[in-house]
Design a protein around this motif. Structure first.
Motif, PDB file in Angstrom:
ATOM      1  N   VAL A 170    -100.440 139.282  55.466  1.00 14.06           N
ATOM      2  CA  VAL A 170    -100.870 138.659  56.711  1.00 14.06           C
ATOM      3  C   VAL A 170    -101.774 139.536  57.314  1.00 14.06           C
ATOM      4  O   VAL A 170    -101.255 140.667  57.762  1.00 14.06           O
ATOM      5  CB  VAL A 170     -99.759 138.077  57.697  1.00 14.06           C
ATOM      6  N   THR A 171    -103.059 139.209  57.201  1.00 12.99           N
ATOM      7  CA  THR A 171    -104.013 139.993  58.064  1.00 12.99           C
ATOM      8  C   THR A 171    -104.875 139.140  59.192  1.00 12.99           C
ATOM      9  O   THR A 171    -104.741 137.796  58.773  1.00 12.99           O
ATOM     10  CB  THR A 171    -105.047 140.769  56.826  1.00 12.99           C
ATOM     11  N   ASP A 172    -105.947 139.742  59.400  1.00 18.45           N
ATOM     12  CA  ASP A 172    -106.962 139.029  60.287  1.00 18.45           C
ATOM     13  C   ASP A 172    -107.624 138.150  59.359  1.00 18.45           C
ATOM     14  O   ASP A 172    -107.993 136.874  59.845  1.00 18.45           O
ATOM     15  CB  ASP A 172    -108.064 139.639  61.011  1.00 18.45           C
ATOM     16  N   ASN A 173    -108.062 138.506  58.174  1.00 21.63           N
ATOM     17  CA  ASN A 173    -108.987 137.736  57.171  1.00 21.63           C
ATOM     18  C   ASN A 173    -107.765 136.539  56.789  1.00 21.63           C
ATOM     19  O   ASN A 173    -108.611 135.390  56.520  1.00 21.63           O
ATOM     20  CB  ASN A 173    -109.426 138.600  56.299  1.00 21.63           C
ATOM     21  N   TYR A 174    -106.668 136.829  56.492  1.00 22.16           N
ATOM     22  CA  TYR A 174    -106.034 135.598  56.085  1.00 22.16           C
ATOM     23  C   TYR A 174    -105.751 134.596  57.038  1.00 22.16           C
ATOM     24  O   TYR A 174    -105.807 133.503  56.891  1.00 22.16           O
ATOM     25  CB  TYR A 174    -104.594 136.232  55.655  1.00 22.16           C
ATOM     26  N   MET A 175    -105.711 134.973  58.296  1.00 25.97           N
ATOM     27  CA  MET A 175    -105.543 134.035  59.379  1.00 25.97           C
ATOM     28  C   MET A 175    -106.602 133.094  59.604  1.00 25.97           C
ATOM     29  O   MET A 175    -106.751 132.096  60.109  1.00 25.97           O
ATOM     30  CB  MET A 175    -105.096 134.612  60.717  1.00 25.97           C
ATOM     31  N   LYS A 176    -107.973 133.860  59.258  1.00 32.50           N
ATOM     32  CA  LYS A 176    -109.163 132.929  59.330  1.00 32.50           C
ATOM     33  C   LYS A 176    -109.311 132.062  58.285  1.00 32.50           C
ATOM     34  O   LYS A 176    -109.649 131.030  58.444  1.00 32.50           O
ATOM     35  CB  LYS A 176    -110.236 134.108  59.417  1.00 32.50           C
ATOM     36  N   LEU A 177    -108.719 132.577  57.079  1.00 31.45           N
ATOM     37  CA  LEU A 177    -108.687 131.472  55.831  1.00 31.45           C
ATOM     38  C   LEU A 177    -107.830 130.150  56.195  1.00 31.45           C
ATOM     39  O   LEU A 177    -108.234 129.194  56.000  1.00 31.45           O
ATOM     40  CB  LEU A 177    -108.276 132.361  54.653  1.00 31.45           C
ATOM     41  N   LYS A 178    -106.631 130.716  57.136  1.00 29.15           N
ATOM     42  CA  LYS A 178    -105.739 129.597  57.227  1.00 29.15           C
ATOM     43  C   LYS A 178    -106.340 128.573  57.979  1.00 29.15           C
ATOM     44  O   LYS A 178    -106.149 127.382  58.080  1.00 29.15           O
ATOM     45  CB  LYS A 178    -104.472 129.989  57.777  1.00 29.15           C
ATOM     46  N   LYS A 179    -106.984 129.218  59.210  1.00 26.93           N
ATOM     47  CA  LYS A 179    -107.792 128.292  60.237  1.00 26.93           C
ATOM     48  C   LYS A 179    -108.875 127.456  59.753  1.00 26.93           C
ATOM     49  O   LYS A 179    -109.002 126.102  59.989  1.00 26.93           O
ATOM     50  CB  LYS A 179    -108.187 129.260  61.334  1.00 26.93           C
ATOM     51  N   LEU A 180    -109.426 127.948  58.579  1.00 27.59           N
ATOM     52  CA  LEU A 180    -110.479 127.054  57.842  1.00 27.59           C
ATOM     53  C   LEU A 180    -109.828 125.910  57.049  1.00 27.59           C
ATOM     54  O   LEU A 180    -110.449 124.988  57.273  1.00 27.59           O
ATOM     55  CB  LEU A 180    -111.293 127.946  56.989  1.00 27.59           C
ATOM     56  N   GLN A 181    -108.683 126.363  56.566  1.00 24.23           N
ATOM     57  CA  GLN A 181    -107.991 125.276  55.709  1.00 24.23           C
ATOM     58  C   GLN A 181    -107.489 124.050  56.569  1.00 24.23           C
ATOM     59  O   GLN A 181    -107.563 123.072  56.302  1.00 24.23           O
ATOM     60  CB  GLN A 181    -106.828 125.920  55.187  1.00 24.23           C
ATOM     61  N   ILE A 182    -107.094 124.586  57.845  1.00 25.61           N
ATOM     62  CA  ILE A 182    -106.438 123.460  58.805  1.00 25.61           C
ATOM     63  C   ILE A 182    -107.463 122.560  59.178  1.00 25.61           C
ATOM     64  O   ILE A 182    -107.440 121.442  59.205  1.00 25.61           O
ATOM     65  CB  ILE A 182    -105.863 124.119  59.978  1.00 25.61           C
ATOM     66  N   LYS A 183    -108.636 123.207  59.333  1.00 29.79           N
ATOM     67  CA  LYS A 183    -109.741 122.532  60.070  1.00 29.79           C
ATOM     68  C   LYS A 183    -110.524 121.421  58.631  1.00 29.79           C
ATOM     69  O   LYS A 183    -110.774 120.429  59.080  1.00 29.79           O
ATOM     70  CB  LYS A 183    -111.109 123.404  60.158  1.00 29.79           C
ATOM     71  N   GLU A 184    -110.397 122.107  57.507  1.00 32.29           N
ATOM     72  CA  GLU A 184    -110.823 121.131  56.404  1.00 32.29           C
ATOM     73  C   GLU A 184    -109.772 119.929  56.094  1.00 32.29           C
ATOM     74  O   GLU A 184    -110.260 118.884  55.736  1.00 32.29           O
ATOM     75  CB  GLU A 184    -111.092 121.949  55.352  1.00 32.29           C
ATOM     76  N   SER A 185    -108.591 120.139  56.356  1.00 29.61           N
ATOM     77  CA  SER A 185    -107.556 119.173  56.081  1.00 29.61           C
ATOM     78  C   SER A 185    -107.583 117.939  57.096  1.00 29.61           C
ATOM     79  O   SER A 185    -107.107 116.838  56.737  1.00 29.61           O
ATOM     80  CB  SER A 185    -106.230 119.735  55.894  1.00 29.61           C
ATOM     81  N   VAL A 186    -107.872 118.505  58.296  1.00 25.97           N
ATOM     82  CA  VAL A 186    -107.797 117.345  59.321  1.00 25.97           C
ATOM     83  C   VAL A 186    -109.145 116.642  59.485  1.00 25.97           C
ATOM     84  O   VAL A 186    -109.349 115.462  60.216  1.00 25.97           O
ATOM     85  CB  VAL A 186    -107.529 117.964  60.776  1.00 25.97           C
ATOM     86  N   LYS A 187    -110.171 116.884  58.629  1.00 23.60           N
ATOM     87  CA  LYS A 187    -111.494 116.095  58.519  1.00 23.60           C
ATOM     88  C   LYS A 187    -111.386 114.731  58.139  1.00 23.60           C
ATOM     89  O   LYS A 187    -110.599 114.658  57.145  1.00 23.60           O
ATOM     90  CB  LYS A 187    -112.598 117.105  57.859  1.00 23.60           C
ATOM     91  N   PRO A 188    -111.729 113.739  58.667  1.00 23.02           N
ATOM     92  CA  PRO A 188    -111.582 112.397  58.101  1.00 23.02           C
ATOM     93  C   PRO A 188    -112.544 112.274  56.785  1.00 23.02           C
ATOM     94  O   PRO A 188    -113.329 113.061  56.678  1.00 23.02           O
ATOM     95  CB  PRO A 188    -112.491 111.520  59.200  1.00 23.02           C
ATOM     96  N   GLN A 189    -111.802 111.592  55.869  1.00 21.07           N
ATOM     97  CA  GLN A 189    -112.324 111.436  54.502  1.00 21.07           C
ATOM     98  C   GLN A 189    -113.695 110.514  54.555  1.00 21.07           C
ATOM     99  O   GLN A 189    -114.616 110.836  53.916  1.00 21.07           O
ATOM    100  CB  GLN A 189    -111.346 110.615  53.650  1.00 21.07           C
ATOM    101  N   ARG A 190    -113.575 109.657  55.526  1.00 22.69           N
ATOM    102  CA  ARG A 190    -114.905 108.632  55.758  1.00 22.69           C
ATOM    103  C   ARG A 190    -115.399 108.841  57.121  1.00 22.69           C
ATOM    104  O   ARG A 190    -114.533 108.897  57.841  1.00 22.69           O
ATOM    105  CB  ARG A 190    -114.648 107.296  55.273  1.00 22.69           C
ATOM    106  N   LEU A 191    -116.756 108.804  57.356  1.00 22.88           N
ATOM    107  CA  LEU A 191    -117.704 108.843  58.674  1.00 22.88           C
ATOM    108  C   LEU A 191    -118.474 107.788  58.720  1.00 22.88           C
ATOM    109  O   LEU A 191    -118.991 107.131  57.571  1.00 22.88           O
ATOM    110  CB  LEU A 191    -118.115 110.217  58.672  1.00 22.88           C
ATOM    111  N   SER A 192    -118.412 107.243  59.874  1.00 25.01           N
ATOM    112  CA  SER A 192    -119.302 106.054  60.245  1.00 25.01           C
ATOM    113  C   SER A 192    -120.619 106.733  60.544  1.00 25.01           C
ATOM    114  O   SER A 192    -120.459 107.811  61.324  1.00 25.01           O
ATOM    115  CB  SER A 192    -118.633 105.368  61.403  1.00 25.01           C
ATOM    116  N   GLN A 193    -121.663 106.308  60.212  1.00 25.70           N
ATOM    117  CA  GLN A 193    -123.058 106.569  60.471  1.00 25.70           C
ATOM    118  C   GLN A 193    -123.933 105.631  60.728  1.00 25.70           C
ATOM    119  O   GLN A 193    -124.043 104.300  60.098  1.00 25.70           O
ATOM    120  CB  GLN A 193    -123.651 107.462  59.156  1.00 25.70           C
ATOM    121  N   GLN A 194    -124.613 105.846  61.802  1.00 23.51           N
ATOM    122  CA  GLN A 194    -125.648 104.908  62.440  1.00 23.51           C
ATOM    123  C   GLN A 194    -126.792 104.825  61.669  1.00 23.51           C
ATOM    124  O   GLN A 194    -127.514 105.894  61.537  1.00 23.51           O
ATOM    125  CB  GLN A 194    -125.935 104.739  63.930  1.00 23.51           C
TER     126      GLN A 194
END
Length: 261
Positions: free
Chosen positions: A127-151
Motif C-alpha cells: 500500500v503506497t500513495d501510487n496504489y491508493m491513486k490506482l484504487k481511486k481511479l478504479q472506483i471512479k471507473e466502476s461507478v460510471k454508467p454504462q449508457r449515457l443520454s446525449q442530446q
C-alpha cells in the motif's frame, strides 16, 4: 465435459505440485500486455528460522505503465512489489487442469492435469500513495454508467429511422379494406357454392372454404356441421368432406361393399 473428452493424467505420475495464487485484476491485465516470450516479473522465495518462508513477486518495470484515461493520470503506474500471503490447503484436494489450443481445431477437448495444489496464496500489493491513486481511479471507473443520454443537434441519417407504420401493416390494411367486411349471404346461396366446390374436390380445409364462399368462419362452420363431416385424424386431418347423403360419388369403403355384394 463431452463424451469425447480425454484427460491426460501424466501430471499425477510425475507428482507435480502447483501453487494456487489469487492475484489482483489489474495485475492479470498487465500480464496480458506482455509478449509471448516476455518476462512478466520475478518471484523471490526466502526462508528464515524466525519468519519461515516469505514469497515476494516483483512486476517487470516495462509492464508498470498504465493506460492513461486522462491527463491527470498520465504518470499513474501499477505497483511493482507484491508480497504473498500464504495459506494452508486445509485438507482439501485440489488440482489444476489445462486445455490445449488444438481442441478448437479437432472439435474434441484435450484436457491435461498439470498437477496437484500444494500451496495457496494471495498476491497483495504494498500500500503506497501510487496504489491508493490506482484504487481511486478504479472506483471512479466502476461507478460510471454504462449508457449515457446525449442530446443530438441534428437528425441521425446513418442508422435505422423509426416509422409510424411498417409496410407489411399498410399492405394488410389495404387488403382488408379492398375485400371488405364479410356479410352473410342467404343459406341456399352458400349451399350452392359449397356443393359446387365439393364437386371438384372431396376434401377442403376451412380456410379454403372461406376464400371460396367469402363467408364468416362461424357462419360457414355452422352450415358445414349440417352437410359435412370434419376429419380430426388420418391422412385428411383438419379437413371437411360432405356427408354420404350429400355426395355425388361413392367413398372407397362404399365401392368395396358394392363390389362384394
Amino acid at each position: 465435459m463431452s463424451e469425447k473428452t480425454e484427460v491426460n493424467l501424466s501430471g499425477v505420475k510425475q507428482s507435480k505440485g502447483v501453487w494456487l495464487v489469487k492475484v489482483p485484476k489489474y495485475l492479470s491485465q498487465q500480464w496480458d500486455k506482455a509478449t509471448e516470450k516476455g518476462e512478466v516479473g520475478k518471484i523471490t522465495i526466502e526462508t528464515s528460522q524466525n519468519r519461515g518462508k516469505t514469497v515476494h513477486f516483483s512486476l517487470n518495470e516495462e509492464l508498470t505503465a498504465l493506460a492513461a484515461t486522462g491527463e491527470k493520470d498520465a504518470s499513474l503506474q501499477v505497483p511493482r512489489d507484491h508480497p504473498f500471503t500464504m495459506h494452508s490447503v486445509g485438507g482439501q484436494t485440489m488440482a489444476v487442469f489445462s486445455q490445449s489450443d488444438t481442441a478448437a481445431v479437432f472439435s474434441a477437448d484435450e484436457i491435461s492435469l498439470e498437477g496437484m495444489v500444494v500451496h495457496r496464496a494471495e498476491c497483495r500489493p504494498v500500500v503506497t500513495d501510487n496504489y491508493m491513486k490506482l484504487k481511486k481511479l478504479q472506483i471512479k471507473e466502476s461507478v460510471k454508467p454504462q449508457r449515457l443520454s446525449q442530446q443530438l443537434e441534428r437528425a441521425v441519417t446513418t442508422v435505422f429511422k423509426p416509422v409510424a407504420n411498417h409496410d407489411f401493416n399498410v399492405e394488410y390494411v389495404k387488403k382488408k379494406k379492398s375485400e371488405g367486411k364479410m356479410v352473410r349471404a342467404e343459406r341456399q346461396v352458400v349451399l350452392d357454392m359449397l356443393f359446387s366446390a365439393f364437386e371438384k374436390h372431396q376434401y377442403y380445409n376451412i380456410k379454403d372454404l372461406v376464400d371460396i364462399t367469402k363467408q364468416p368462419v362461424t357462419y360457414l362452420k355452422e352450415i358445414m356441421r349440417e352437410i359435412g363431416t370434419y376429419n380430426s385424424k388420418g391422412v385428411h386431418k383438419s379437413t371437411w368432406e360432405l356427408k354420404p347423403e350429400y355426395r355425388h360419388y361413392h367413398s372407397a369403403e362404399e365401392e368395396e361393399e358394392m363390389q362384394t355384394s
